[in-house]
Design a protein around this motif. Structure first.
Motif, PDB file in Angstrom:
ATOM      1  N   HIS A 147     -20.057  -6.346  53.279  1.00 37.05           N
ATOM      2  CA  HIS A 147     -19.301  -7.925  53.025  1.00 37.05           C
ATOM      3  C   HIS A 147     -18.513  -8.040  51.832  1.00 37.05           C
ATOM      4  O   HIS A 147     -16.986  -9.066  52.015  1.00 37.05           O
ATOM      5  CB  HIS A 147     -20.430  -8.669  53.176  1.00 37.05           C
ATOM      6  CG  HIS A 147     -19.922 -10.373  53.377  1.00 37.05           C
ATOM      7  ND1 HIS A 147     -20.091 -10.969  54.842  1.00 37.05           N
ATOM      8  CD2 HIS A 147     -19.521 -11.706  52.745  1.00 37.05           C
ATOM      9  CE1 HIS A 147     -19.279 -12.233  54.319  1.00 37.05           C
ATOM     10  NE2 HIS A 147     -20.031 -12.490  52.938  1.00 37.05           N
ATOM     11  N   LEU A 154     -18.579 -14.859  51.888  1.00 38.79           N
ATOM     12  CA  LEU A 154     -19.862 -15.624  51.606  1.00 38.79           C
ATOM     13  C   LEU A 154     -19.983 -15.977  49.737  1.00 38.79           C
ATOM     14  O   LEU A 154     -20.811 -16.790  49.269  1.00 38.79           O
ATOM     15  CB  LEU A 154     -21.648 -15.318  51.338  1.00 38.79           C
ATOM     16  CG  LEU A 154     -21.512 -14.914  53.588  1.00 38.79           C
ATOM     17  CD1 LEU A 154     -22.939 -13.625  53.127  1.00 38.79           C
ATOM     18  CD2 LEU A 154     -21.928 -16.257  53.914  1.00 38.79           C
ATOM     19  N   THR A 227     -24.903 -17.133  45.025  1.00 40.04           N
ATOM     20  CA  THR A 227     -23.198 -17.200  44.956  1.00 40.04           C
ATOM     21  C   THR A 227     -23.152 -17.435  43.387  1.00 40.04           C
ATOM     22  O   THR A 227     -23.700 -17.513  43.030  1.00 40.04           O
ATOM     23  CB  THR A 227     -23.165 -18.340  45.444  1.00 40.04           C
ATOM     24  OG1 THR A 227     -23.381 -19.542  45.604  1.00 40.04           O
ATOM     25  CG2 THR A 227     -23.551 -18.022  47.890  1.00 40.04           C
ATOM     26  N   VAL A 233     -28.145 -16.006  48.852  1.00 41.34           N
ATOM     27  CA  VAL A 233     -28.155 -16.356  50.036  1.00 41.34           C
ATOM     28  C   VAL A 233     -28.685 -15.257  50.728  1.00 41.34           C
ATOM     29  O   VAL A 233     -28.877 -14.057  50.307  1.00 41.34           O
ATOM     30  CB  VAL A 233     -26.381 -14.558  50.067  1.00 41.34           C
ATOM     31  CG1 VAL A 233     -25.756 -14.130  51.307  1.00 41.34           C
ATOM     32  CG2 VAL A 233     -25.268 -15.698  48.764  1.00 41.34           C
ATOM     33  N   ASP A 237     -27.355 -15.637  56.787  1.00 37.37           N
ATOM     34  CA  ASP A 237     -26.241 -15.377  56.635  1.00 37.37           C
ATOM     35  C   ASP A 237     -25.438 -14.436  56.975  1.00 37.37           C
ATOM     36  O   ASP A 237     -23.716 -14.093  57.118  1.00 37.37           O
ATOM     37  CB  ASP A 237     -25.584 -15.831  54.675  1.00 37.37           C
ATOM     38  CG  ASP A 237     -26.581 -17.176  54.361  1.00 37.37           C
ATOM     39  OD1 ASP A 237     -26.865 -18.143  55.591  1.00 37.37           O
ATOM     40  OD2 ASP A 237     -26.779 -17.435  53.030  1.00 37.37           O
TER      41      ASP A 237
END
Length: 555
Positions: A147, A154, A227, A233, A237
C-alpha cells in the motif's frame, strides 16, 4: 519408577483410531476431518450446541521456576483421572510453539504417563495452524508495504507502523530489521522487526474468536499503525480482512487428539502468555463444553498471569465462568522460592519450604478473590522427602486449603484420582464468581487493580510515553478494553529476581500497546521479549530423526 523418556513412553503407547476417540464424545462423522490416523480437525458447524454446557476446570500454578512445575502434565493427568472415574470429560490445551521446542522447553504435551498424543506431531508442525497464522500475519505485512509502495493513499506514517512480521522460531537476529532496501522497485525502506508467531495478534484473535464472522470482524479491527496526524489505521481501511480470514479458514477449526489413556483432547491455538493471554482457543473450549460434562484446561505461567487473563479476558469474552481452579505446586518450586538454587533441590530442606510457601499462599488467596475455591495439586517428584511432603500437607490443613498429592507423571490418571475427587467436590458447591474489575473503569484503574490486588504491589508509575498513550487511547475510544499485562512470569513484581511473595513494590508501565483486533490493551512492564533467542546449548542439539522417520530427543 520408570526411567523412560517422555518420547519413549509416547512411542510405546497404543493409539486408538481418531474416529473412535470422536465417537466417545459424540462427535458426528460429518464433523470429523481426519489428518492421518490419529489426528483430526472438527468442523464446529456440525457439532450440536447444548444448553447445559460442560463445566470448566482451570489448571494454573504457582510462580514458575527453572525446575518446572508440570502444569500441562497435571492438566492431562487430571482429565485421565476424571475419565477413570467414568466422568464425561475432555481436555483442552494450547499448541506448542516450535521456537521454544528447539530452545529450552523441548515440547509441551505433558509428560510421563500423562501426555497427549501423537506427541511428536503435536510438538512439530501438527495440523498446520501455526504456519497458517504465520502466513496470515506476514500477508498483512506485505499488504501494508505494498500500500505504501503504490502511493500510500491512507497516508500511513511508516515511522509509526505497529505491525511486525513473525516467525515460529527463536531468532534474535530478526528482532530489528530494515525492509525495502534495494532501490525504488523494491518498496519503501523502513524499520521493521520480527516477533515469534505466538506473539502475533492474529494468534490472539484466532483464540478469542467465537466463529468465522467474529474472526473476520476482529481482524478488520486490528490497528496496524497511524497516519502522520496520529489517526489509527486498521485492516478494514486496507480492505484485506476477507483475504486474511480465508488463510485461516482451516486453522480456526479445533484439533482432536487423545491422551495416553484415550481421553479425547482438543489442542488448539497458543498465544504467548507474557504479551498475550496465554490460553487455548475459545472455540476449542466451547466445543469441548458442548461435547463433555467436564472440560479441563490450562492457562500459561502462574495464576498472576495465566489465570488472571483467563478470567478477565478469555472467560469474559466467551461468557462462561470457571467452576474450579487447580493450582499446581511442587516441593522443588517452593524450595526455589525459599532461596534454594537449582543444583541443591535434591537435598531435603524444610526451612526453605517454610520461606517459599508464601508464594503458593498468595496464589491461593488470589484465586479466592474471584470467588472460586482453589485446589492445590502437589505434583510429586522423585526427590521429594516424606518430611517435605508432610510440611506442605500440614500447611494446607492449617490454612483450610484443599490439597491433593498428585502422581500423574508416574501413574497416569490413577495418580490423579485424589485430585479429581477434590475438584468434583468443589464443582458441586455454589460459587460466587466475579471478575477483578469492570470494563467501564479507566485503563489506569484496571492496571492498578491488577498490580495491587493480584501482584501485591503498592504503586503503579506510568512513564511519560505511557501517560501520553493513556490519553490517546481514551480519545480513540479504547479505554473500555480489558488489560493484558506483559510481565515476567518468575515474580509477582516486574523484577524476575524478586522470588517468594514480595510486597510494597512499585511497578512501572513503560509502554502500552493497543490490540484492538484481539480486544485488549497490553501494558508492558520490565523487558519482555516478543522474539526470544536460543540458549547457548539449545534443546535442538539433542534432536534427530531415525532412518524410519521417527523423532528423537523431543521431551
Amino acid at each position: 519408577m520408570t526411567h523412560l523418556s517422555d518420547l519413549d513412553i509416547a512411542n510405546q503407547s497404543t493409539l486408538k483410531p481418531i474416529g473412535e476417540i470422536a465417537e466417545k464424545v459424540g462427535i458426528p462423522a460429518d464433523a470429523l476431518e481426519p489428518y492421518g490416523h490419529y489426528k483430526a480437525k472438527i468442523d464446529i458447524n456440525q457439532v450440536q450446541q447444548k444448553n447445559g454446557k460442560g463445566k470448566v476446570v482451570l489448571v494454573t500454578a504457582m510462580s514458575p521456576t527453572p525446575a518446572g512445575e508440570g502444569k500441562s502434565t497435571v492438566t492431562v493427568g487430571l482429565a485421565d483421572a476424571f475419565n477413570q472415574l467414568k466422568q464425561n470429560v475432555m481436555v483442552a490445551l494450547r499448541e506448542p510453539a516450535l521456537g521454544p521446542t528447539f530452545g529450552i522447553k523441548g515440547g509441551a504435551t505433558g509428560g510421563g504417563y500423562a501426555q497427549v498424543l501423537p506427541m511428536e506431531d503435536i510438538n512439530l508442525h501438527f495440523n498446520g495452524d501455526f504456519h497458517a497464522i504465520t502466513t496470515a500475519n506476514n500477508a498483512l505485512s506485505a499488504f501494508i508495504d505494498n500500500h505504501i509502495h503504490q502511493g500510500n493513499e491512507l497516508e500511513i506514517d511508516q515511522r509509526r507502523i505497529e505491525w511486525k512480521r513473525v516467525l515460529d522460531m527463536n531468532d534474535r537476529a530478526l528482532r530489528n530489521v530494515i525492509v525495502g532496501l534495494g532501490g525504488p522497485t523494491q518498496g519503501v525502506p523502513r524499520e521493521d522487526g520480527f516477533n515469534i508467531t505466538v506473539a502475533s495478534e492474529i494468534m490472539a484473535i484466532l483464540c478469542l474468536a467465537t466463529d468465522i464472522n467474529d474472526l473476520k470482524a476482529k481482524i478488520s479491527n486490528i490497528t496496524i499503525g497511524y497516519t502522520r496526524v496520529r489517526k489509527p489505521v486498521t485492516v478494514a481501511d486496507l480492505k484485506v480482512e476477507g483475504a486474511i480470514a480465508m488463510i485461516l479458514k482451516d486453522a480456526i477449526k479445533p484439533n482432536l487428539v487423545q491422551t495416553i489413556e484415550g481421553t479425547p483432547a482438543l489442542v488448539h491455538g497458543g498465544p504467548f502468555a507474557n504479551i498475550a493471554h496465554g490460553c487455548n482457543s475459545i472455540l476449542a473450549t466451547e466445543t469441548a463444553r458442548d461435547l463433555a460434562d467436564i472440560v479441563v484446561t490450562e492457562a500459561g505461567f502462574g495464576s498472576d498471569l495465566g489465570a488472571e487473563k483467563f478470567i478477565n479476558i478469555k472467560a469474559r469474552e466467551a461468557g462462561f465462568e470457571p467452576s474450579a481452579v487447580v493450582v499446581v505446586a511442587t516441593i522443588r518450586a517452593i524450595k526455589m522460592h525459599g532461596g534454594v538454587g537449582k543444583d541443591n533441590l535434591k537435598e531435603e530442606n524444610v526451612e526453605a519450604l517454610k520461606s517459599g510457601i508464601v508464594n503458593l499462599e498468595r496464589h491461593v488467596k488470589n484465586v479466592r478473590k474471584y470467588g472460586l475455591e482453589p485446589v492445590v495439586a502437589l505434583n510429586a517428584f522423585v526427590h521429594d522427602t516424606d518430611a517435605e511432603t508432610e510440611f506442605v500437607q500440614q500447611w494446607a490443613k492449617e490454612n483450610g486449603v484443599r490439597l491433593a498429592l498428585t502422581e500423574v507423571w508416574e501413574k497416569g490418571g490413577k495418580g490423579g484420582i485424589d485430585l479429581a475427587n477434590e475438584v468434583l467436590e468443589v464443582i458441586e458447591q455454589p460459587q460466587t464468581f466475579k471478575h477483578l474489575y469492570d470494563l467501564e473503569q479507566p485503563l489506569e484503574d484496571k492496571i492498578e487493580t491488577i498490580v495491587k490486588e493480584i501482584y501485591g504491589g503498592s504503586k503503579v508509575t506510568f512513564s511519560s510515553k505511557a501517560q501520553k498513550q493513556l490519553q490517546q487511547f481514551k480519545e480513540n475510544g479504547w479505554d473500555y478494553y480489558p488489560i493484558c499485562m506483559a510481565k515476567t512470569q518468575y515474580s509477582f513484581s516486574d523484577d524476575a529476581t524478586q522470588i517468594g511473595a514480595p510486597e510494597d513494590f512499585e511497578i512501572t508501565i513503560r509502554e502500552l500497546e493497543a490490540k484492538t483486533g484481539a480486544g485488549f490493551i497490553v501494558a508492558l512492564t520490565g523487558a519482555i521479549m516478543t522474539m526470544p533467542g536460543l540458549p547457548k546449548k539449545p534443546a535442538a542439539l539433542n534432536m534427530d530423526v531415525t532412518d524410519d522417520g521417527h523423532a528423537v530427543g523431543l521431551f
